[in-house]
Design a protein around this motif. Structure first.
Motif, short mmCIF file in Angstrom:
data_model
loop_
_atom_site.label_atom_id
_atom_site.label_comp_id
_atom_site.label_asym_id
_atom_site.label_seq_id
_atom_site.Cartn_x
_atom_site.Cartn_y
_atom_site.Cartn_z
N ALA A 186 0.83 -1.21 0.00
CA ALA A 186 0.00 0.00 0.00
C ALA A 186 0.86 1.26 0.00
O ALA A 186 0.52 2.27 -0.63
N GLU A 187 2.00 1.21 0.69
CA GLU A 187 2.90 2.36 0.72
C GLU A 187 3.49 2.63 -0.66
O GLU A 187 3.57 3.78 -1.11
N LEU A 188 3.89 1.55 -1.35
CA LEU A 188 4.40 1.72 -2.72
C LEU A 188 3.32 2.30 -3.63
O LEU A 188 3.60 3.15 -4.48
N HIS A 189 2.08 1.84 -3.44
CA HIS A 189 0.97 2.35 -4.25
C HIS A 189 0.76 3.84 -4.00
O HIS A 189 0.56 4.63 -4.93
N SER A 190 0.81 4.25 -2.72
CA SER A 190 0.58 5.66 -2.39
C SER A 190 1.65 6.56 -2.99
O SER A 190 1.39 7.73 -3.26
N ARG A 191 2.86 6.02 -3.21
CA ARG A 191 3.95 6.81 -3.80
C ARG A 191 4.00 6.68 -5.32
O ARG A 191 4.88 7.24 -5.96
N GLY A 192 3.05 5.91 -5.88
CA GLY A 192 3.01 5.74 -7.33
C GLY A 192 4.06 4.82 -7.88
O GLY A 192 4.30 4.80 -9.09
#
Length: 200
Positions: A186-192
Motif C-alpha cells: 500500500a505504501e508503494l501504491h501511495s507513492r506511485g
C-alpha cells in the motif's frame, strides 16, 4: 481507457454505487474527478478498528483510488461547516446530500477472474508478460485478500504461491526482492511506485 460519468442522487451510498458500477462494466478503473456534497461520511482512520461517522452538510474535496468488480480501494477527503478537513478510507454509509457527479476511467482490458493473475486474463490478446510480482497468501487472511484485490485492480500481473516459511502473510516479492506485506504494498501504491508493474 474510457471515461464513464456517474450522477448520484440524494441518499445514494457512494461506495456501494461505485462497486455496482464496476460490477456492471466488469472492469477495473480509477476515479478521475468528483464534485458534490454529503449528509454523512463514513471513513476508516489509521489504527482504528471501526469507521468514523460524521453527519452534517459536508463538501467533498477529493475521492481517489481504484475500483474493480472485486471491490474498491478509495480515499475520501471532505470539509465540514467550519471548513475543517477530514479524510480516510471510504466506507459504506457515506451518503449523498443533494447530489454528486463523478467521472470514472475504466481500463479497456479483459475482465479478470478472482484468483487469476492478470497475465492469464490477457492471454487471448497476446499481451502476456512474465509476472514481476509473487505473492504468498493464506485462505481467510484479510490482508492477503486486500493485497490481491489491489494487484487485480491496478492490472498488475502476479503469481500467487504458497508461503515458504512461518510468519505473517501476505509475503510479497517484486523483481526477486521481498518487500514485506500488505502495508508495504500500500505504501508503494501511495507513492506511485507500482505503476511500472502494470501491464495494460
Amino acid at each position: 481507457m474510457h471515461a464513464v460519468p456517474l450522477h448520484l442522487e440524494a441518499g445514494s451510498d457512494v461506495r456501494r454505487s461505485l462497486e455496482q458500477l464496476a460490477q456492471q462494466h466488469q472492469a477495473g478503473g480509477f476515479v478521475l474527478s468528483v464534485v458534490g456534497n454529503l449528509s454523512q461520511a463514513a471513513f476508516a482512520c489509521p489504527g482504528k478498528t471501526a469507521p468514523t461517522v460524521l453527519q452534517g452538510e459536508l463538501e467533498i474535496i477529493t475521492l481517489q483510488g481504484t475500483l474493480s468488480p472485486d471491490g474498491v480501494h478509495l480515499h475520501l477527503s471532505f470539509s465540514d461547516a467550519e471548513c475543517q478537513v477530514w479524510g480516510g478510507h471510504l466506507e459504506h454509509g457515506t451518503l449523498v446530500l443533494r447530489g454528486a457527479d463523478l467521472l470514472v476511467g475504466f481500463l479497456t482490458e479483459p475482465a479478470q477472474q478472482p484468483g487469476q493473475p492478470a497475465s492469464q486474463a490477457r492471454a487471448d490478446t497476446g499481451l502476456i508478460a512474465e509476472p514481476r510480482v509473487e505473492i504468498a497468501t493464506l485462505p481467510g487472511c484479510p490482508f492477503s485478500r486486500r493485497a490481491l484485490r489491489m494487484l487485480r485492480t491496478l492490472g498488475i500481473p502476479f503469481l500467487e504461491i504458497e508461503p515458504t516459511a512461518e510468519g505473517s502473510v501476505p509475503q510479497i516479492v517484486i523483481d526477486g526482492v521481498a518487500i514485506g506485506g500488505y502495508d508495504a504494498l500500500a505504501e508503494l501504491h501511495s507513492r506511485g511506485e507500482l505503476e511500472a508493474l502494470r501491464s495494460l
